[in-house]
Design a protein around this motif. Structure first.
Motif, PDB file in Angstrom:
ATOM      1  N   HIS A  26       3.212  -9.150   6.044  1.00 28.32           N
ATOM      2  CA  HIS A  26       2.456  -9.045   4.331  1.00 28.32           C
ATOM      3  C   HIS A  26       1.939  -7.770   4.984  1.00 28.32           C
ATOM      4  CE1 HIS A  26       2.654 -11.020   0.683  1.00 28.32           C
ATOM      5  NE2 HIS A  26       1.408 -10.754   0.877  1.00 28.32           N
ATOM      6  N   THR A  27       1.066  -7.739   5.701  1.00 27.03           N
ATOM      7  CA  THR A  27      -0.235  -6.668   5.743  1.00 27.03           C
ATOM      8  C   THR A  27       0.880  -4.750   5.740  1.00 27.03           C
ATOM      9  OG1 THR A  27      -0.871  -7.112   7.455  1.00 27.03           O
ATOM     10  CG2 THR A  27      -2.066  -7.993   5.978  1.00 27.03           C
ATOM     11  N   SER A  28       1.527  -5.050   6.978  1.00 33.36           N
ATOM     12  CA  SER A  28       2.306  -3.562   7.164  1.00 33.36           C
ATOM     13  C   SER A  28       3.536  -3.135   6.115  1.00 33.36           C
ATOM     14  CB  SER A  28       2.809  -3.517   8.511  1.00 33.36           C
ATOM     15  OG  SER A  28       4.009  -5.114   8.231  1.00 33.36           O
ATOM     16  N   SER A  29       4.099  -4.115   5.323  1.00 33.81           N
ATOM     17  CA  SER A  29       4.635  -4.079   4.084  1.00 33.81           C
ATOM     18  C   SER A  29       4.202  -3.542   3.015  1.00 33.81           C
ATOM     19  CB  SER A  29       5.916  -5.297   3.972  1.00 33.81           C
ATOM     20  OG  SER A  29       5.061  -5.646   2.928  1.00 33.81           O
ATOM     21  N   ILE A  30       3.204  -3.747   3.100  1.00 32.86           N
ATOM     22  CA  ILE A  30       2.096  -3.449   1.464  1.00 32.86           C
ATOM     23  C   ILE A  30       1.955  -1.156   2.071  1.00 32.86           C
ATOM     24  CG2 ILE A  30      -0.462  -3.237   0.420  1.00 32.86           C
ATOM     25  CD1 ILE A  30      -0.790  -6.125   1.133  1.00 32.86           C
ATOM     26  N   VAL A  31       1.754  -1.657   3.550  1.00 36.41           N
ATOM     27  CA  VAL A  31       1.706   0.600   3.923  1.00 36.41           C
ATOM     28  C   VAL A  31       2.816   1.019   3.446  1.00 36.41           C
ATOM     29  CG1 VAL A  31       0.955   2.178   5.695  1.00 36.41           C
ATOM     30  CG2 VAL A  31      -0.047  -0.287   5.120  1.00 36.41           C
ATOM     31  N   ALA A  70       5.389   6.224   5.859  1.00 32.38           N
ATOM     32  CA  ALA A  70       4.322   6.181   6.843  1.00 32.38           C
ATOM     33  C   ALA A  70       4.888   5.450   8.214  1.00 32.38           C
ATOM     34  CB  ALA A  70       3.403   5.319   6.338  1.00 32.38           C
ATOM     35  N   HIS A  71       4.918   6.085   8.778  1.00 29.98           N
ATOM     36  CA  HIS A  71       4.737   5.638  10.185  1.00 29.98           C
ATOM     37  C   HIS A  71       3.769   4.737  11.474  1.00 29.98           C
ATOM     38  CE1 HIS A  71       7.493   9.102  12.109  1.00 29.98           C
ATOM     39  NE2 HIS A  71       7.917   8.387  10.479  1.00 29.98           N
ATOM     40  N   ILE A  72       4.290   3.307  11.568  1.00 26.49           N
ATOM     41  CA  ILE A  72       3.762   1.975  11.480  1.00 26.49           C
ATOM     42  C   ILE A  72       2.747   2.172  12.882  1.00 26.49           C
ATOM     43  CG2 ILE A  72       2.570   0.241  11.367  1.00 26.49           C
ATOM     44  CD1 ILE A  72       3.397  -0.005   8.566  1.00 26.49           C
ATOM     45  N   ALA A  73       2.211   1.746  13.380  1.00 25.31           N
ATOM     46  CA  ALA A  73       1.797   1.200  15.016  1.00 25.31           C
ATOM     47  C   ALA A  73       1.186  -0.072  14.898  1.00 25.31           C
ATOM     48  CB  ALA A  73       1.073   2.048  16.335  1.00 25.31           C
ATOM     49  N   MET A  74       2.130  -1.068  15.420  1.00 26.70           N
ATOM     50  CA  MET A  74       0.901  -2.554  15.421  1.00 26.70           C
ATOM     51  C   MET A  74       1.087  -2.798  17.784  1.00 26.70           C
ATOM     52  SD  MET A  74       3.759  -4.324  12.667  1.00 26.70           S
ATOM     53  CE  MET A  74       3.960  -4.468  11.126  1.00 26.70           C
ATOM     54  N   TYR A  75      -0.362  -3.397  17.305  1.00 22.17           N
ATOM     55  CA  TYR A  75      -0.320  -3.981  18.537  1.00 22.17           C
ATOM     56  C   TYR A  75      -1.205  -5.931  18.672  1.00 22.17           C
ATOM     57  CZ  TYR A  75      -0.712   0.981  18.859  1.00 22.17           C
ATOM     58  OH  TYR A  75      -0.816   2.067  18.880  1.00 22.17           O
ATOM     59  N   ALA A  98      -8.610  -9.436  23.789  1.00 24.00           N
ATOM     60  CA  ALA A  98      -7.520  -8.490  23.029  1.00 24.00           C
ATOM     61  C   ALA A  98      -7.193  -7.206  22.497  1.00 24.00           C
ATOM     62  CB  ALA A  98      -6.040  -9.428  22.588  1.00 24.00           C
ATOM     63  N   ILE A  99      -8.298  -7.871  21.614  1.00 26.83           N
ATOM     64  CA  ILE A  99      -8.952  -6.804  20.690  1.00 26.83           C
ATOM     65  C   ILE A  99      -9.116  -5.978  20.866  1.00 26.83           C
ATOM     66  CG2 ILE A  99     -10.536  -6.198  18.334  1.00 26.83           C
ATOM     67  CD1 ILE A  99     -10.432  -9.635  17.964  1.00 26.83           C
ATOM     68  N   LEU A 100     -10.005  -5.312  22.239  1.00 26.49           N
ATOM     69  CA  LEU A 100     -10.461  -4.715  22.532  1.00 26.49           C
ATOM     70  C   LEU A 100      -9.187  -3.511  23.291  1.00 26.49           C
ATOM     71  CD1 LEU A 100     -14.012  -5.367  24.312  1.00 26.49           C
ATOM     72  CD2 LEU A 100     -14.089  -3.925  22.772  1.00 26.49           C
ATOM     73  N   ALA A 101      -8.785  -4.215  23.613  1.00 28.92           N
ATOM     74  CA  ALA A 101      -7.728  -3.333  24.697  1.00 28.92           C
ATOM     75  C   ALA A 101      -6.796  -3.015  23.422  1.00 28.92           C
ATOM     76  CB  ALA A 101      -6.480  -4.707  25.092  1.00 28.92           C
ATOM     77  N   GLY A 102      -6.653  -3.868  22.446  1.00 32.87           N
ATOM     78  CA  GLY A 102      -5.611  -2.319  21.442  1.00 32.87           C
ATOM     79  C   GLY A 102      -6.024  -2.084  20.580  1.00 32.87           C
ATOM     80  N   LEU A 103      -7.480  -2.023  20.247  1.00 26.37           N
ATOM     81  CA  LEU A 103      -8.078  -0.588  19.668  1.00 26.37           C
ATOM     82  C   LEU A 103      -8.151   0.763  21.069  1.00 26.37           C
ATOM     83  CD1 LEU A 103     -11.132  -2.575  18.105  1.00 26.37           C
ATOM     84  CD2 LEU A 103      -9.789  -1.245  16.946  1.00 26.37           C
ATOM     85  N   ASP A 104      -8.744   0.520  22.424  1.00 23.81           N
ATOM     86  CA  ASP A 104      -7.943   1.010  23.391  1.00 23.81           C
ATOM     87  C   ASP A 104      -6.803   1.666  23.451  1.00 23.81           C
ATOM     88  OD1 ASP A 104     -10.874   1.179  23.848  1.00 23.81           O
ATOM     89  OD2 ASP A 104     -10.627   0.479  25.556  1.00 23.81           O
ATOM     90  N   ALA A 105      -5.562   1.147  23.143  1.00 21.67           N
ATOM     91  CA  ALA A 105      -3.973   1.261  22.899  1.00 21.67           C
ATOM     92  C   ALA A 105      -3.907   2.451  22.047  1.00 21.67           C
ATOM     93  CB  ALA A 105      -3.514   0.676  23.215  1.00 21.67           C
ATOM     94  N   ALA A 106      -4.186   2.072  20.802  1.00 21.85           N
ATOM     95  CA  ALA A 106      -4.092   2.619  19.586  1.00 21.85           C
ATOM     96  C   ALA A 106      -5.079   4.279  19.449  1.00 21.85           C
ATOM     97  CB  ALA A 106      -4.947   1.971  18.548  1.00 21.85           C
ATOM     98  N   ILE A 107      -6.509   4.164  19.790  1.00 15.52           N
ATOM     99  CA  ILE A 107      -7.283   5.409  20.381  1.00 15.52           C
ATOM    100  C   ILE A 107      -6.278   6.136  20.955  1.00 15.52           C
ATOM    101  CG2 ILE A 107      -9.071   6.613  20.865  1.00 15.52           C
ATOM    102  CD1 ILE A 107     -10.898   3.830  20.627  1.00 15.52           C
ATOM    103  N   LYS A 108      -5.513   5.736  22.352  1.00 18.39           N
ATOM    104  CA  LYS A 108      -4.934   6.935  23.581  1.00 18.39           C
ATOM    105  C   LYS A 108      -3.747   7.088  22.766  1.00 18.39           C
ATOM    106  CE  LYS A 108      -2.714   6.487  27.944  1.00 18.39           C
ATOM    107  NZ  LYS A 108      -2.921   5.531  29.638  1.00 18.39           N
ATOM    108  N   ASP A 109      -3.262   5.991  21.993  1.00 17.98           N
ATOM    109  CA  ASP A 109      -1.563   6.328  21.316  1.00 17.98           C
ATOM    110  C   ASP A 109      -1.996   7.625  19.841  1.00 17.98           C
ATOM    111  OD1 ASP A 109      -0.150   4.934  22.395  1.00 17.98           O
ATOM    112  OD2 ASP A 109      -0.496   3.290  20.758  1.00 17.98           O
ATOM    113  N   GLY A 110      -3.263   8.175  19.705  1.00 19.12           N
ATOM    114  CA  GLY A 110      -3.316   9.059  18.532  1.00 19.12           C
ATOM    115  C   GLY A 110      -3.687   8.809  16.955  1.00 19.12           C
ATOM    116  N   VAL A 111      -3.375   7.479  17.142  1.00 20.69           N
ATOM    117  CA  VAL A 111      -2.764   6.659  15.839  1.00 20.69           C
ATOM    118  C   VAL A 111      -4.324   7.957  14.339  1.00 20.69           C
ATOM    119  CG1 VAL A 111      -2.614   5.031  16.122  1.00 20.69           C
ATOM    120  CG2 VAL A 111      -4.792   5.113  15.585  1.00 20.69           C
ATOM    121  N   ASP A 112      -3.907   7.889  13.257  1.00 20.92           N
ATOM    122  CA  ASP A 112      -4.792   8.659  11.859  1.00 20.92           C
ATOM    123  C   ASP A 112      -5.732   7.862  11.726  1.00 20.92           C
ATOM    124  OD1 ASP A 112      -3.160  11.452  12.522  1.00 20.92           O
ATOM    125  OD2 ASP A 112      -1.515  10.217  11.930  1.00 20.92           O
TER     126      ASP A 112
END
Length: 329
Positions: free
Chosen positions: A3-8, A33-38, A50-64
Motif C-alpha cells: 500500500h505505502t510503496s504504491s503511493i510512491v 521512482a526506484h524503490i528499495a525495500m528492506y 532488524a530495524i538497525l540492520a535494515g537502516l544500515d543496509a539502506a545507507i550502504k546501498d546509497g538510497v536518497d
C-alpha cells in the motif's frame, strides 16, 4: 508495504476501485521512482536489531530518502529507539529520514518518531469524499430508526430491526459492530462521536453501511426523534465527489504530540494526505480479495512527504547543495 510503496511509485492503472468506491485512474506520486525495500518486521513485531540492520543496509546501498511507516510507543528515549539511532547515521550521510507520527490521536501526548533529526508526518484529509446520502422517501425507502438505548447498535433481536435502516453512533472499538454484516438490515448509518467530528475513517463492513459526520448524525437523529414511526429514508450512492471543503484537516486518528521525551521538540513536522487513501493491496493480507484497498493513517501520509522530499533533494543536489536537515524548512 504494498500500500505505502504504491503511493510512491505506482504506474498509471485505469479502472481501479475498492468495491466500486473511488473508481478512476490511479498512480503513484512519482511512477518513475526506484524503490528499495528492506524487511524489518514480522507478524510478531519489529525487532530492534532488524530495524538497525535494515537502516544500515539502506545507507550502504546509497538510497536518497528513507521512508519509514512504522514507529514505537511514546516515551522511548532517543538513545534507546532503534529508528532514532539508525536515522542519525543516515542523516550524517546526507540521507533524509521521513517517519510516521503514529495513530494515537486525537488525545494529545501520543507521538511516534519524535527525535529532532527525523521529519515526522501527521495524516490529513484530501478534498475528496466517497459520498452516500440519506435521501427523501422513494420507491426504495425503508423505515429509519434510532434508539438511545441501542445507541451503539447493541440490538439483540433481529426481528426489531429486520428490513429497516438503523442509525447508530460509530464506536469502532465496540465488539457489537462485528455483528453488523450478519444482521438482516436494509442499511446502517454510523455517525461520528464528538471527538472524531468531521473525520470519517472508512471501515470495511459492507455496502449497506454508510458513515457520516457528527453534524449529519445530529440531523438524522433529530429527524427520527421528531417524526417517530413515520421516519423513512433511502440510501443513494453518489460515488466520488471532489472539491470538498474544508480540506486538508488533521485526521482525528493522527497523533498530535508533543514529544514526551523532550518538551523542547515540537512535533509532528508536517501534514500530508493520510485519510482514506486508495492504493494497491496484497491479496495474501486476507482483509480483501481485491488488489486495492482504502486505508487511513500516518503510514499512508509518510510516503507522500518522502516523494516530495526526494524531488527537493534532487533539486538541491543539482545546485550543489544536499543538506537533509534543510529540506524540512
Amino acid at each position: 508495504m504494498g500500500h505505502t510503496s504504491s503511493i510512491v511509485a505506482w504506474n498509471f492503472v485505469p479502472g481501479a476501485s475498492y468495491h466500486g468506491i473511488g473508481t478512476g485512474t490511479v498512480a503513484g506520486i512519482d511512477p518513475r521512482a526506484h524503490i528499495a525495500m528492506y524487511k524489518v518486521c514480522k507478524n510478531t513485531g519489529c525487532d530492534d536489531s532488524a530495524i538497525l540492520a535494515g537502516l544500515d543496509a539502506a545507507i550502504k546501498d546509497g538510497v536518497d530518502i528513507l521512508s519509514l511507516s512504522l514507529g514505537f510507543s511514546k516515551g522511548v528515549r532517543f538513545d534507546q529507539d532503534p529508528i532514532a539511532i539508525g536515522a542519525f547515521s543516515a542523516i550524517s550521510k546526507g540521507i533524509l529520514v521521513v517517519c510516521a507520527a503514529g495513530n494515537g490521536g486525537p488525545i494529545s501526548g501520543f507521538l511516534d518518531n519524535d527525535a529532532p533529526w527525523l521529519l515526522t508526518v501527521t495524516a490529513g484529509s484530501v478534498d475528496r469524499s466517497f459520498r452516500a446520502e440519506e435521501g427523501k422517501p422513494s420507491s426504495k425507502s425503508y423505515p429509519l430508526i434510532f434508539s438511545e438505548k441501542f445507541r451503539y447498535c447493541e440490538y439483540d433481536e433481529d426481528s426489531v430491526i429486520a428490513g429497516k435502516i438503523i442509525v447508530c453512533e460509530n464506536m469502532p472499538e465496540k465488539n457489537q459492530y462485528y455483528k453488523i454484516p450478519q444482521l438482516m438490515l436494509a442499511g446502517v448509518v454510523l455517525f461520528n462521536n464528538e471527538i472524531n467530528g468531521y473525520t470519517i475513517d472508512l471501515l470495511d463492513y459492507n455496502s449497506r453501511v454508510v458513515q457520516v459526520t457528527e453534524a449529519d448524525g445530529a440531523i438524522l437523529t433529530y429527524y427520527v426523534s421528531s417524526s417517530g414511526s413515520n421516519s423513512v429514508a433511502a440510501i443513494t450512492y453518489n460515488n466520488t465527489l471532489l472539491g470538498i471543503r474544508p480540506s486538508p484537516v488533521v485526521a482525528s486518528l493522527s497523533s498530535r504530540g508533543p514529544s514526551t521525551v523532550d518538551a523542547g521538540v515540537l512535533k509532528p513536522d508536517i501534514l500530508a494526505p493520510g485519510l482514506n487513501i486508495l492504493a494497491a493491496w496484497p491479496r495474501e493480507m486476507g482483509s480483501t480479495s481485491e488488489p486495492y484497498n482504502i486505508i487511513s493513517g500516518t503510514s499512508m501520509a509518510t510516503p507522500h512527504v518522502s516523494v516530495v522530499s526526494q524531488r527537493l533533494s534532487r533539486a538541491h543536489t543539482l545546485h550543489g547543495h544536499r543538506l537533509p536537515s534543510s529540506l524540512p524548512s
